[in-house]
Scaffold this motif. Structure first.
Motif, PDB file in Angstrom:
ATOM      1  N   SER A 153      77.600  28.552  56.223  1.00  0.00           N
ATOM      2  CA  SER A 153      78.249  27.708  57.224  1.00  0.00           C
ATOM      3  C   SER A 153      79.680  28.144  57.385  1.00  0.00           C
ATOM      4  O   SER A 153      80.504  27.897  56.521  1.00  0.00           O
ATOM      5  CB  SER A 153      78.205  26.233  56.804  1.00  0.00           C
ATOM      6  OG  SER A 153      79.034  25.464  57.629  1.00  0.00           O
ATOM      7  N   GLU A 154      79.976  28.838  58.434  1.00  0.00           N
ATOM      8  CA  GLU A 154      81.330  29.232  58.802  1.00  0.00           C
ATOM      9  C   GLU A 154      82.034  30.039  57.710  1.00  0.00           C
ATOM     10  O   GLU A 154      83.248  30.135  57.666  1.00  0.00           O
ATOM     11  CB  GLU A 154      82.176  27.996  59.149  1.00  0.00           C
ATOM     12  CG  GLU A 154      81.623  27.209  60.299  1.00  0.00           C
ATOM     13  CD  GLU A 154      82.555  26.096  60.732  1.00  0.00           C
ATOM     14  OE1 GLU A 154      82.211  25.396  61.687  1.00  0.00           O
ATOM     15  OE2 GLU A 154      83.632  25.941  60.132  1.00  0.00           O
ATOM     16  N   GLY A 155      81.261  30.667  56.844  1.00  0.00           N
ATOM     17  CA  GLY A 155      81.862  31.489  55.818  1.00  0.00           C
ATOM     18  C   GLY A 155      82.744  30.736  54.850  1.00  0.00           C
ATOM     19  O   GLY A 155      83.591  31.320  54.203  1.00  0.00           O
ATOM     20  N   THR A 481      97.271  32.994  58.779  1.00  0.00           N
ATOM     21  CA  THR A 481      96.111  32.634  57.959  1.00  0.00           C
ATOM     22  C   THR A 481      94.972  33.596  58.258  1.00  0.00           C
ATOM     23  O   THR A 481      94.988  34.325  59.260  1.00  0.00           O
ATOM     24  CB  THR A 481      95.642  31.193  58.240  1.00  0.00           C
ATOM     25  OG1 THR A 481      95.340  31.070  59.642  1.00  0.00           O
ATOM     26  CG2 THR A 481      96.698  30.189  57.859  1.00  0.00           C
ATOM     27  N   MET A 482      93.983  33.599  57.379  1.00  0.00           N
ATOM     28  CA  MET A 482      92.817  34.458  57.539  1.00  0.00           C
ATOM     29  C   MET A 482      91.576  33.598  57.697  1.00  0.00           C
ATOM     30  O   MET A 482      91.463  32.551  57.075  1.00  0.00           O
ATOM     31  CB  MET A 482      92.683  35.374  56.310  1.00  0.00           C
ATOM     32  CG  MET A 482      91.575  36.412  56.405  1.00  0.00           C
ATOM     33  SD  MET A 482      89.997  35.844  55.719  1.00  0.00           S
ATOM     34  CE  MET A 482      90.380  35.747  53.974  1.00  0.00           C
ATOM     35  N   ARG A 483      90.648  34.038  58.521  1.00  0.00           N
ATOM     36  CA  ARG A 483      89.409  33.307  58.742  1.00  0.00           C
ATOM     37  C   ARG A 483      88.220  34.258  58.601  1.00  0.00           C
ATOM     38  O   ARG A 483      88.235  35.384  59.098  1.00  0.00           O
ATOM     39  CB  ARG A 483      89.414  32.674  60.141  1.00  0.00           C
ATOM     40  CG  ARG A 483      88.200  31.805  60.466  1.00  0.00           C
ATOM     41  CD  ARG A 483      88.073  30.595  59.557  1.00  0.00           C
ATOM     42  NE  ARG A 483      89.290  29.793  59.548  1.00  0.00           N
ATOM     43  CZ  ARG A 483      89.549  28.835  60.436  1.00  0.00           C
ATOM     44  NH1 ARG A 483      88.707  28.571  61.419  1.00  0.00           N
ATOM     45  NH2 ARG A 483      90.664  28.140  60.336  1.00  0.00           N
ATOM     46  N   ARG A 484      87.175  33.789  57.940  1.00  0.00           N
ATOM     47  CA  ARG A 484      85.937  34.566  57.769  1.00  0.00           C
ATOM     48  C   ARG A 484      84.904  34.154  58.812  1.00  0.00           C
ATOM     49  O   ARG A 484      84.745  32.963  59.088  1.00  0.00           O
ATOM     50  CB  ARG A 484      85.328  34.328  56.385  1.00  0.00           C
ATOM     51  CG  ARG A 484      86.180  34.732  55.202  1.00  0.00           C
ATOM     52  CD  ARG A 484      85.522  34.245  53.924  1.00  0.00           C
ATOM     53  NE  ARG A 484      86.325  34.536  52.743  1.00  0.00           N
ATOM     54  CZ  ARG A 484      85.941  35.353  51.762  1.00  0.00           C
ATOM     55  NH1 ARG A 484      84.768  35.948  51.822  1.00  0.00           N
ATOM     56  NH2 ARG A 484      86.721  35.569  50.716  1.00  0.00           N
ATOM     57  N   ILE A 485      84.158  35.104  59.307  1.00  0.00           N
ATOM     58  CA  ILE A 485      83.002  34.827  60.163  1.00  0.00           C
ATOM     59  C   ILE A 485      81.796  35.501  59.521  1.00  0.00           C
ATOM     60  O   ILE A 485      81.739  36.730  59.428  1.00  0.00           O
ATOM     61  CB  ILE A 485      83.207  35.353  61.597  1.00  0.00           C
ATOM     62  CG1 ILE A 485      84.426  34.694  62.242  1.00  0.00           C
ATOM     63  CG2 ILE A 485      81.959  35.117  62.439  1.00  0.00           C
ATOM     64  CD1 ILE A 485      84.714  35.173  63.656  1.00  0.00           C
ATOM     65  N   PRO A 486      80.814  34.744  59.036  1.00  0.00           N
ATOM     66  CA  PRO A 486      79.641  35.343  58.382  1.00  0.00           C
ATOM     67  C   PRO A 486      78.860  36.256  59.316  1.00  0.00           C
ATOM     68  O   PRO A 486      78.966  36.160  60.545  1.00  0.00           O
ATOM     69  CB  PRO A 486      78.805  34.126  57.971  1.00  0.00           C
ATOM     70  CG  PRO A 486      79.765  32.989  57.950  1.00  0.00           C
ATOM     71  CD  PRO A 486      80.776  33.280  59.014  1.00  0.00           C
ATOM     72  N   GLU A 487      78.070  37.117  58.713  1.00  0.00           N
ATOM     73  CA  GLU A 487      77.317  38.132  59.457  1.00  0.00           C
ATOM     74  C   GLU A 487      76.443  37.514  60.535  1.00  0.00           C
ATOM     75  O   GLU A 487      76.379  38.002  61.662  1.00  0.00           O
ATOM     76  CB  GLU A 487      76.453  38.937  58.474  1.00  0.00           C
ATOM     77  CG  GLU A 487      75.832  40.181  59.074  1.00  0.00           C
ATOM     78  CD  GLU A 487      76.832  41.310  59.255  1.00  0.00           C
ATOM     79  OE1 GLU A 487      76.789  41.965  60.316  1.00  0.00           O
ATOM     80  OE2 GLU A 487      77.670  41.519  58.362  1.00  0.00           O
ATOM     81  N   MET A 494      82.980  30.599  66.780  1.00  0.00           N
ATOM     82  CA  MET A 494      83.973  30.556  65.713  1.00  0.00           C
ATOM     83  C   MET A 494      85.301  31.170  66.141  1.00  0.00           C
ATOM     84  O   MET A 494      86.376  30.690  65.774  1.00  0.00           O
ATOM     85  CB  MET A 494      83.419  31.248  64.471  1.00  0.00           C
ATOM     86  CG  MET A 494      82.215  30.535  63.880  1.00  0.00           C
ATOM     87  SD  MET A 494      81.753  31.168  62.265  1.00  0.00           S
ATOM     88  CE  MET A 494      83.157  30.684  61.290  1.00  0.00           C
ATOM     89  N   LEU A 495      85.253  32.253  66.925  1.00  0.00           N
ATOM     90  CA  LEU A 495      86.486  32.839  67.446  1.00  0.00           C
ATOM     91  C   LEU A 495      87.205  31.860  68.363  1.00  0.00           C
ATOM     92  O   LEU A 495      88.425  31.685  68.290  1.00  0.00           O
ATOM     93  CB  LEU A 495      86.175  34.135  68.198  1.00  0.00           C
ATOM     94  CG  LEU A 495      85.963  35.394  67.359  1.00  0.00           C
ATOM     95  CD1 LEU A 495      85.467  36.537  68.237  1.00  0.00           C
ATOM     96  CD2 LEU A 495      87.256  35.793  66.669  1.00  0.00           C
ATOM     97  N   LYS A 496      86.429  31.237  69.233  1.00  0.00           N
ATOM     98  CA  LYS A 496      87.010  30.262  70.159  1.00  0.00           C
ATOM     99  C   LYS A 496      87.597  29.079  69.370  1.00  0.00           C
ATOM    100  O   LYS A 496      88.695  28.593  69.675  1.00  0.00           O
ATOM    101  CB  LYS A 496      85.932  29.778  71.124  1.00  0.00           C
ATOM    102  CG  LYS A 496      86.361  28.652  72.062  1.00  0.00           C
ATOM    103  CD  LYS A 496      87.518  29.073  72.946  1.00  0.00           C
ATOM    104  CE  LYS A 496      87.809  28.043  74.010  1.00  0.00           C
ATOM    105  NZ  LYS A 496      88.089  26.716  73.477  1.00  0.00           N
TER     106      LYS A 496
END
Length: 990
Positions: A153-155, A481-487, A494-496
């Motif tokens: 879920s959302e990394g 900040t850093m954000r993860r997006i799972p494969e 998520m980008l939006k």
């Protein structure tokens, strides 16, 4: 026919479980690789695993233990969440079997406690500093990947895992607690509970309790989320209109909310036949205070929430730096383009923007400038995005350098016109550097030199092949900040969503300052930007408790001007308000010290960030030591600590071995200053997370009176009548006078009363915390009070303590132990003896000569005026000195005499007698007690004690025991449950 078919499916699935608390008859699969938290089965002690997102599901075997119950209970107090997980597993077979407890936790959370009860024996955990060699091993594993990937879920979820051998026909209970501060995003707080038992569970419960000081203005329970879409209903179909999951119950008032999710097996089958139910998501928001924000004070610490609203939007200058290497081909680049198209439509007229793409070569959409938001520029930008074609390698350094130079030159050329604007780079990649500069330290240094603190860098990683440590350092060192997006996640959504969080800046250069003479050790108080829908949180430690004023000043800039907000806050009034609101919500022990733990949580986060930003080895070591000490102080499992758990050894005959590891446990106490506390409650009782800020000590061998390990000794305990029970009613048996005296104390909810204090001599102190309840109809009282928590502190020969609630017992004597009151357990240490009789009472023996008994009072269907509570009895006071004091302790060696006083008729009570002297003179005598130099009128009453099993006649002193007790009520109110201060008016003289 369909009904019978469904019933057959349920029975088959129930009898052939494949559960997250999995089992194995062989060693753990070698296909599973772990990163930061590792464990070696060859070690005498075992450290649980915290796995970043990957896990291999093992095949079903008939010999696997069955999961009887899974309970996940969260209490959120002013955004700070305590979660307690209890998983009960039964091995029905005669042979021992391997069980694996596994649970998803948010990456932002810190595990604060883990305990196993296997075959009736308790195995606690210890959080210790991670040795340098462990860190090296962790680093070597960072690049490894699993062959299979669990649903995410959302990394933002990681996996906690513990493997253990369960003896045949025995049970294992796994108790886990973790803590986190909920972040406000897009105007909402979101709490996520993973419900992935991978098996149908007969008793499955999820509970979320929210206690806020401000009014709850928005509350939503989402459909179960499967991790690949923002939300889904119980059947996995995306549908924004679908309500909460089936069986969800919500109870709410203005500042309090209790949510429960308890699906039965049939309901679970309708959601998912494999037990992968998804994530239970609760979103909420609170009313905002205008001006300086919300301040809460408790136990010498404060927290400040600042989230102003209705401010004009600050213009932004943004450069999008997008990875277009060959690995982005397909779904990734398609979803990225879709997100960028949407973002373009939401740019505001005063914004300026540009695009940079990088692979083997760097492309700039509009070289040498940022362009304003106009219809033509938006149209041309869309055309540029549409024509992007992935190819080649990944030149991360080149992309960052080009984007930074572009934005830096633009700001330098028009410095004055952009004085009140916010500038940022949004950088996206799906891989590691393969072209140009590929060394991470060099890229980090180059990035910092290019940015020069002129703007912020926000990084986004997509998939499993990203160097997330590199992206995190790049963003942290440059105010982003850093954000993860799972494969497998929807990158478009998520980008939006990430852009929405940072796309509306309202303030910049925010500085929050407090009175220097009142505050020390504050968390981050300088913020580059404040974005709409977010929240700035600062916590601190109050250095001068005698100073009652806290001056707060917030300075910032917005699109029009500089802003200065100032306010003086009364620390005492603010603390009283915080305590009052907590008492009204009846949070109970969960509220104790939550502000301090929030401060500790943020301080550790800050230390880890500064550690990454540090430029020299000395700086890095300083921040490392600071964060490590705080992690140990609050028992947090962080990248700098490891959790050691003693694992049971099963002998060939299937019984548990009495290993040497237990005997050695008391010889090597870890240096830890506090930890979170956990409960595990069977059947109808649910676990609650609890926190204290005291000194945990290791504990020696522990045995539980089940499973044939070590039966709790059935000792005959002779109870005296001296007690504080019920509402609370005090009964005192005066040995010297052979009298029984009773009285009531009408206390205030939230007050903590000193019951026994002999701190200087025997080292023993007993305190009790009160909770409130409305009085029954027709009662002369305005409210009732009960003891919700009782603490027993024993400082000799070394410090130890016991904290008791109706649901749990927390024991700390060189080791920390959290035990449910619903199980019969016997524990013996060098200093303490503890025997729990399930759901009945607790007997505590100190140094063999002092004995207390605490009764557990539970209500299955409580009336409005009833609360689960405790009763306190002194069974043996032989080891307490003659200086003992407290509401009960002061009478242990007291001489009290009974006499008859003469008075007029109006003074007579029902126990008075009359005597006639002559024709016109009548004297009335009434009973009274002589206590020291005081005379106390009393009446005869009958009291029921021992849960109503025995009735006792006593002399009752009215008016809140005025003149009977030394001093006044306020003299017995202490500051906290572990207060061991002396009696305020000196020793008790007799």
């Amino acid at each position: 026919m369909s009904y019978l078919k469904m019933l057959l499916i349920v029975l088959v699935l129930y009898l052939c479980p494949v559960f997250q608390c999995q089992t194995e008859d062989t060693e753990l699969s070698e296909d599973v690789d772990f990163e930061e938290y590792t464990i070696s089965d060859k070690d005498s002690n075992a450290a649980p695993l915290r796995i970043p997102r990957q896990v291999k599901t093992l095949p079903t075997k008939e010999t696997k233990p069955h999961i009887q119950e899974l309970s996940v209970q969260t209490t959120i107090i002013s955004r700070y969440a305590f979660t307690a997980v209890s998983c009960s597993m039964l091995n029905r077979h005669s042979a021992a079997a391997q069980g694996v407890f596994q649970f998803h936790i948010p990456t932002a959370a810190y595990i604060s406690n883990f305990t196993m009860i296997v075959g009736g024996r308790v195995f606690p955990s210890q959080v210790k500093a991670k040795e340098k060699k462990m860190k090296k091993e962790g680093g070597e594993n960072n690049g490894k990947k699993n062959k299979t990937t669990a649903e995410q879920s959302e990394g933002e979820m990681e996996v906690f895992r513990m493997e253990v051998t369960i003896p045949g026909r025995n049970r294992a209970v796994f108790l886990l607690t973790y803590e986190e501060l909920l972040q406000r995003r897009l105007g909402r707080y979101e709490h996520v509970t993973s419900v992935r038992p991978m098996q149908l569970v007969s008793r499955l419960s999820v509970g979320v309790t929210i206690v806020e000081h401000s009014h709850i203005t928005y509350l939503e329970v989402l459909p179960l989320r499967n991790g690949k879409t923002p939300s889904s209903n119980g059947n996995g179909k995306a549908d924004g209109k679908v309500g909460p999951p089936v069986s969800t119950v919500v109870k709410q008032n203005e500042t309090f909310c209790k949510i429960s999710f308890t699906p039965n097996i049939a309901q679970q089958v309708k959601i998912a036949t494999n037990g992968m139910l998804g994530e239970f998501v609760v979103r909420y928001d609170v009313e905002r205070e205008i001006g300086i924000g919300e301040i809460q004070v408790l136990d010498g610490h404060f927290v400040h929430y600042f989230a102003p609203k209705d401010l004009p939007v600050v213009a932004k200058n943004v450069v999008f730096v997008i990875d277009t290497s060959a690995s982005m081909v397909g779904t990734k680049i398609r979803q990225t383009k879709e997100a960028l198209f949407t973002i373009l439509r939401e740019l505001r007229p005063n914004d300026h923007f540009n695009f940079v793409t990088f692979s083997n070569r760097i492309r700039v959409w509009q070289p040498g400038k940022l362009v304003p938001v106009t219809p033509n520029n938006i149209r041309d930008a869309k055309r540029f995005i549409y024509m992007i074609s992935p190819t080649g390698g990944t030149d991360i350094n080149g992309g960052i350098q080009t984007g930074s130079a572009l934005l830096s030159d633009y700001l330098s050329s028009k410095e004055e016109s952009h004085h009140n604007s916010v500038s940022l780079i949004i950088f996206l990649t799906d891989g590691r550097p393969t072209v140009g500069v590929v060394q991470s330290p060099v890229i980090i240094g180059n990035t910092k030199a290019a940015v020069q603190e002129k703007f912020c860098l926000f990084t986004i990683g997509m998939g499993d092949d990203v160097d997330y440590r590199l992206l995190e350092r790049m963003s942290l060192e440059n105010c982003g900040t850093m954000r993860r997006i799972p494969e497998d996640a929807d990158a478009n959504v998520m980008l939006k969503g990430f852009y929405d969080e940072i796309g509306t800046p309202l303030l910049s250069d925010i500085r929050v300052e407090y009175s220097e003479d009142a505050v020390e050790y504050i968390t981050q108080n300088l913020f580059t930007n404040y974005f709409n829908g977010s929240e700035l949180v600062v916590a601190g430690k109050l250095t001068n408790r005698s100073s009652d004023s806290l001056h707060i000043q917030v300075t910032a800039s917005n699109s029009e001007r500089s802003i200065v907000l100032e306010k003086d806050v009364s620390i005492h009034e603010q603390e009283q308000e915080t305590e009052r609101r907590l008492a009204e919500a009846e949070v109970g022990p969960n509220a104790n010290g939550y502000v301090e733990r929030l401060w500790g949580y943020l301080s550790v986060k800050d230390g880890l960030k500064e550690r990454l930003r540090s430029q020299t080895s000395a700086e890095r070591e300083n921040y490392t030591q600071h964060a490590k000490n705080l992690s140990l102080a609050y028992n947090f499992l962080t990248p700098l600590t490891q959790m050691i758990v003693e694992k049971p050894e099963v002998l060939p005959d299937g019984t548990l071995a009495e290993t040497q590891k237990e005997a050695e446990a008391t010889e090597a106490p870890p240096h830890v200053e506090s930890s979170n506390q956990l409960s595990e409650d069977d059947n109808s009782l649910t676990p609650q997370s609890l926190h204290r800020n005291q000194l945990p000590k290791p504990i020696s061998a522990v045995s539980k009176a089940t499973g044939g390990v070590k039966k709790a000794a059935k000792k005959s305990v002779t109870l005296s009548k001296t007690s504080a029970d019920g509402d609370p009613h005090f009964v005192v048996e005066v040995p010297h006078s052979k009298l029984t005296v009773c009285f009531n104390i009408n206390g205030e909810p939230g007050h903590i009363l000193r019951l026994v204090t002999d701190h200087r001599q025997s080292g023993v102190t007993v305190n009790g915390a009160l909770i409130g309840a409305p009085a029954p109809a027709g009662s002369h009282k305005e409210q009732r009070t009960y003891f919700s928590t009782i603490t027993i502190v024993a400082d000799k020969p070394h410090r130890s303590y016991i904290e008791v609630t109706p649901q749990k017992v927390i024991l700390d004597d060189r080791h920390r132990m959290i035990l449910p009151t619903s199980s019969s357990i016997s524990i013996e240490t060098t200093n303490l003896g503890v025997v729990i009789t399930a759901n009945t009472n607790l007997t505590v023996t100190i140094q063999g000569t002092i004995q207390f008994v605490i009764l557990f009072h539970h209500y299955k269907n409580p009336a409005p005026f009833q609360r689960d509570h405790l009763g306190f009895y002194i069974a043996n006071s032989k080891g307490l000195s003659k200086d003992t004091h407290g509401l009960l302790g002061q009478f242990l060696y007291e001489d009290i005499g009974l006499t008859q006083l003469l008075g007029n008729v109006s003074m007579a009570g029902k126990n008075s007698t009359q005597e006639t002297l002559g024709k016109n003179t009548t004297l009335t005598s009434y009973p009274a007690l002589k206590v020291k130099d005081r005379t106390v009128t009393v009446i005869k009453k009958s009291r029921r004690i021992y849960s109503g099993k025995q009735s006792v006649d006593c002399w009752f002193a009215k008016n809140n025991a005025a003149k009977l007790i030394d001093g006044q009520y306020d003299d017995y109110v202490v500051s906290h449950l572990f207060d061991t201060g002396d009696w305020a008016n000196g020793t008790n003289t007799h």
